[in-house]
Design a protein around this motif. Structure first.
Motif, PDB file in Angstrom:
ATOM      1  N   ALA A  25       0.813  -1.214   0.000  1.00 20.16           N
ATOM      2  CA  ALA A  25       0.000   0.000   0.000  1.00 20.16           C
ATOM      3  C   ALA A  25       0.849   1.267   0.000  1.00 20.16           C
ATOM      4  CB  ALA A  25      -0.927   0.017   1.215  1.00 20.16           C
ATOM      5  N   ILE A  26       2.142   1.153   0.283  1.00 19.02           N
ATOM      6  CA  ILE A  26       3.014   2.330   0.340  1.00 19.02           C
ATOM      7  C   ILE A  26       3.239   2.856  -1.075  1.00 19.02           C
ATOM      8  CG2 ILE A  26       5.273   3.194   1.031  1.00 19.02           C
ATOM      9  CD1 ILE A  26       5.341   1.047   3.185  1.00 19.02           C
ATOM     10  N   ARG A  27       2.965   4.127  -1.281  1.00 22.58           N
ATOM     11  CA  ARG A  27       2.970   4.695  -2.629  1.00 22.58           C
ATOM     12  C   ARG A  27       4.365   5.037  -3.135  1.00 22.58           C
ATOM     13  NH1 ARG A  27      -0.839   9.687  -2.460  1.00 22.58           N
ATOM     14  NH2 ARG A  27      -0.446   9.634  -4.708  1.00 22.58           N
ATOM     15  N   ARG A  28       5.319   5.271  -2.254  1.00 21.48           N
ATOM     16  CA  ARG A  28       6.663   5.681  -2.672  1.00 21.48           C
ATOM     17  C   ARG A  28       7.674   4.617  -2.279  1.00 21.48           C
ATOM     18  NH1 ARG A  28       6.578  12.070  -0.749  1.00 21.48           N
ATOM     19  NH2 ARG A  28       4.637  12.638  -1.815  1.00 21.48           N
ATOM     20  N   LYS A  29       8.486   4.197  -3.250  1.00 28.70           N
ATOM     21  CA  LYS A  29       9.456   3.136  -2.992  1.00 28.70           C
ATOM     22  C   LYS A  29      10.434   3.527  -1.878  1.00 28.70           C
ATOM     23  CE  LYS A  29       9.445   0.990  -7.568  1.00 28.70           C
ATOM     24  NZ  LYS A  29      10.276   0.625  -8.758  1.00 28.70           N
TER      25      LYS A  29
END
Length: 237
Positions: free
Chosen positions: A73-77
């Protein structure tokens, strides 16, 4: 003749001896090749091109507050690691509240396709660093800029517009109870209106963003935000 026969006999004996020595070597070579092939076959899956899957959820600390968030769910690597962080941005499908599937690559053939309706609720975990709490902002800051009249928009949800010429011009404040909801929303224009709802948990502010059109089912949205909060922060024994 005797000497010739003896020589022929010795030559045949020598050839048989060489063949006898070559047989074990050949058998050993075959066995070794089979063993190497077996090991290579067993290890082959680990040499594939598929990336290794990480943990389904990871613990992160935002503002000293521990959250357990779904990795997908985390949008930024750059935020996909455990430990202290200043901010973590997530997205969940609605109403399933699951991490979204990866977006398809946009090409020249698909860029002009009709845009899909927004089906995601966005969540940001941000260290507040002792800034004014969201509930205090609702009680002490927003009333200065709100129109005095409140409008009932249905199903127990009330709306107050922000005055023109204020920092929140073009927005509306919505409030409801059971379950509790306070949201500041932009109005529909060239792009659909979006709503922002905040709550404070220890050292972090949890900020939800979702389409204004979802307010027709505002109780479901409020319940979804409560479930997401419990899933990420719920007290663990």
């Amino acid at each position: 003749m005797t000497l010739l026969s003896t020589a022929q006999y010795l030559a045949r004996s020598s050839r048989r001896a060489r063949r006898a020595h070559l047989v074990p070597i050949a058998v050993g070579g075959v066995l070794a090749a089979g063993a190497i092939a077996t090991v290579a076959y067993l290890l082959w899956p680990t040499w594939g091109t598929s990336p290794a899957r990480g943990p389904g959820r990871i613990p992160v600390q935002v503002g000293g507050t521990l959250f357990n968030v779904p990795t997908a769910a985390i949008r930024r690597k750059v935020q996909r690691h455990s430990g202290p962080q200043e901010r973590v941005d997530l997205a969940f499908t609605y109403p399933a509240l699951e991490p979204p599937e990866k977006q398809k690559h946009v090409s020249a053939d698909t860029v002009e396709e009709q845009p899909q309706p927004i089906d995601r609720i966005f969540v940001s975990l941000i260290a507040h660093r002792d800034s004014l709490a969201p509930d205090m902002r609702v009680r002490t800051i927003y009333p200065r800029y709100l129109e005095p009249a409140s409008i009932q928009v249905g199903d127990g949800l009330a709306m107050r517009a922000f005055k023109e010429g204020t920092p929140y011009s073009g927005e509306d404040m919505f409030a409801g109870t059971a379950p509790a909801l306070v949201a500041r929303c932009t109005r529909d224009a060239a792009t659909p209106g979006m709503c922002l709802s905040e709550r404070r948990i220890e050292g972090a502010d949890v900020i939800f963003r979702f389409p204004r059109s979802w307010l027709t089912q505002w109780r479901d949205v409020a319940a979804a935000m409560q479930r997401l909060t419990a899933q990420m922060y719920g007290k663990r024994s």
